[in-house]
Design a protein around this motif. Structure first.
Motif, mmCIF file in Angstrom:
data_model
loop_
_atom_site.group_PDB
_atom_site.id
_atom_site.type_symbol
_atom_site.label_atom_id
_atom_site.label_comp_id
_atom_site.label_asym_id
_atom_site.label_seq_id
_atom_site.Cartn_x
_atom_site.Cartn_y
_atom_site.Cartn_z
ATOM 1 N N THR A 123 35.040 -28.119 27.139
ATOM 2 C CA THR A 123 34.496 -28.354 25.800
ATOM 3 C C THR A 123 35.221 -27.523 24.752
ATOM 4 N N ASP A 152 31.809 -28.607 36.068
ATOM 5 C CA ASP A 152 31.612 -28.324 34.649
ATOM 6 C C ASP A 152 32.202 -26.956 34.340
ATOM 7 N N TYR A 173 32.630 -22.993 30.339
ATOM 8 C CA TYR A 173 32.838 -21.575 30.013
ATOM 9 C C TYR A 173 34.062 -20.993 30.718
ATOM 10 N N SER A 228 31.134 -32.405 25.662
ATOM 11 C CA SER A 228 31.214 -32.722 27.094
ATOM 12 C C SER A 228 29.883 -33.303 27.571
ATOM 13 N N SER A 264 33.390 -26.603 22.236
ATOM 14 C CA SER A 264 32.228 -26.001 21.567
ATOM 15 C C SER A 264 32.157 -24.493 21.738
HETATM 16 C C1 LIG Z 1 27.418 -25.862 31.207
HETATM 17 C C2 LIG Z 1 27.507 -26.670 29.978
HETATM 18 N N1 LIG Z 1 28.120 -27.841 30.018
HETATM 19 C C3 LIG Z 1 28.229 -28.611 28.943
HETATM 20 C C4 LIG Z 1 27.701 -28.202 27.734
HETATM 21 C C5 LIG Z 1 27.798 -29.141 26.583
HETATM 22 O O1 LIG Z 1 28.748 -28.781 25.683
HETATM 23 P P1 LIG Z 1 29.208 -29.740 24.538
HETATM 24 O O2 LIG Z 1 28.455 -31.010 24.639
HETATM 25 O O3 LIG Z 1 28.924 -29.012 23.282
HETATM 26 O O4 LIG Z 1 30.677 -29.946 24.779
HETATM 27 C C6 LIG Z 1 27.051 -26.991 27.628
HETATM 28 C C7 LIG Z 1 26.470 -26.569 26.356
HETATM 29 O O5 LIG Z 1 25.838 -25.583 26.193
HETATM 30 C C8 LIG Z 1 26.940 -26.208 28.791
HETATM 31 O O6 LIG Z 1 26.298 -25.031 28.781
#
Ligand SMILES: Cc1ncc(COP(=O)(O)O)c(C=O)c1O
Length: 363
Positions: free
Chosen positions: A223, A195, A198, A96, A225
């Motif tokens: 995400t 965003d 989580y 993301s 992730s």
């Molecule tokens: C609030 C938030 N947004 C976005 C991300 C980015 O996630 P990713 O690029 O791994 O999807 C993170 C990663 O720690 C995050 O804490």
């Protein structure tokens, strides 16, 4: 003439993102056995990747000679089904993170303003500065986004406003009613970016889809992730109107998301059992960490995410001491919180280990 004098002015002053330290780095630096180190620094999933995703990723690797589907068709179809939105209402990114950058490419230029909470995920600010714009940082109140203050910081120059809920690094969230009311009051010239990296850890995530039906200018970010444990594959998505997704698609690279990540993400979406279990374990871990810290006399910020802020006095010193003891956490001085560290919720055993080492480190 050196390169420094040749780069664009924004690059000259651009701050650098500091990631959580990989286990191998710490092992090398401190002469530790990597097998004895646990990393609770980057809000990764301590239960690993979704097993279904791993199987799909392995199968996809067998066709590694082919370029991926640049349009991420299967993943967007799957997301459309899941969300009850059109497949054209999704933009898929290399994490993301990439979508945050695409928003910058598409909307932000020199002299513009981008409004965000502080502290909040640092990439909003990094992307803003990279595009030569001004980051307008609005201090959190009681570690939580104060949406009225954020709204008050919007000016005619504002292009984007970021709201991170649950917020990194505080772990605090805004309610669905707060987020909807905030988005509905945004002026016409501002894109609201929510965003939700989580959100899957919440018992019930806010549903912001009514905003799309109403035609509001909002983009929500998710995400793979975190809850799905696919951080290494780099895949995340945004959902919004078909119009904004088409514009974001214009500014991305043709094959921004690799085929292995796409296949893993599609399979992960079928693994509700895994995601549900991770969310439940995480909630138990939050309770465990909060209770453990209280026993140690340490203040925490009540969190609904997969990490927690702990007030340890000298965050830098405790970070170093924990690292020597084989536990990597995240100092948050760069977020303006020098007395705190951020710890990712681990497995029950990892949390226990952290609490034990923390007890020794604060002595
Ligand atoms: C609030 C938030 N947004 C976005 C991300 C980015 O996630 P990713 O690029 O791994 O999807 C993170 C990663 O720690 C995050 O804490």
């Amino acid at each position: 003439m050196n390169y420094e004098s040749l780069v664009k002015p924004a690059v000259r002053t651009q701050p650098v993102y500091e990631p959580g330290k990989p286990i191998e780095y710490v092992a090398r630096e401190l002469g530790l056995d990597p097998a004895g180190i646990i990393k609770l620094a980057s809000n990764e999933n301590p239960f690993g990747p979704s097993p279904r995703a791993v199987a799909a990723a392995k199968r996809a690797l067998e066709e590694g000679e082919l370029y991926p589907d640049g349009g991420c068709f299967a993943l967007r179809q799957k997301l459309a089904q899941r969300w009850g939105l059109g497949a054209d209402q999704f933009i898929i990114g290399n994490g993301s993170n990439e979508i945050i950058e695409l928003l910058g490419h598409a909307f932000v230029g020199a002299g513009d303003e981008v409004v965000m909470g502080a502290p909040a995920f640092v990439v909003y600010k990094l992307v803003t500065l990279l595009f030569g714009a001004k980051a307008v940082e609005v201090p959190l109140v009681n570690h939580r986004h104060d949406l009225a203050r954020i709204a008050a910081a919007i000016t005619p120059r504002t292009k984007l406003v970021f709201v991170c809920s649950p917020n990194n690094p505080t772990g605090t969230a805004n309610t669905e009613a707060e987020l909807l009311a905030f988005a509905r009051a945004l002026p016409e010239h501002v894109v609201g970016v929510f965003d939700e990296a989580y959100a899957e850890f919440l018992e019930k995530a806010p549903d912001l889809r009514p905003l799309l039906t109403e035609g509001r200018k909002v983009v929500c970010l998710r995400t793979f992730s975190k809850i799905y444990g696919l951080a290494s594959l780099r895949v995340g998505y945004g959902y919004g109107s078909a119009e904004v997704c088409a514009l974001l698609n214009r500014v991305r690279q043709p094959f921004n998301v690799n085929a292995i990540a796409q296949a893993a993400a599609v399979a992960a979406l079928d693994d509700d059992e895994f995601a549900g279990r991770c969310a439940r374990e995480n909630r138990a871990g939050l309770v465990q960490l909060e209770a453990g810290c209280r026993k140690l006399g340490l203040e925490t910020v009540p969190s609904v995410a997969n990490f927690m802020l702990v007030k340890v006095g000298d965050g830098g010193r405790v970070f170093e001491a924990l690292q020597r003891r084989g536990v990597i956490v995240r100092p948050v001085k760069s977020y303006g919180m020098p007395e705190w560290v951020r710890v990712t919720v681990g497995t029950r055993e990892q949390n226990e280990r952290l609490l034990g080492e923390l007890e020794a480190a604060i002595r």
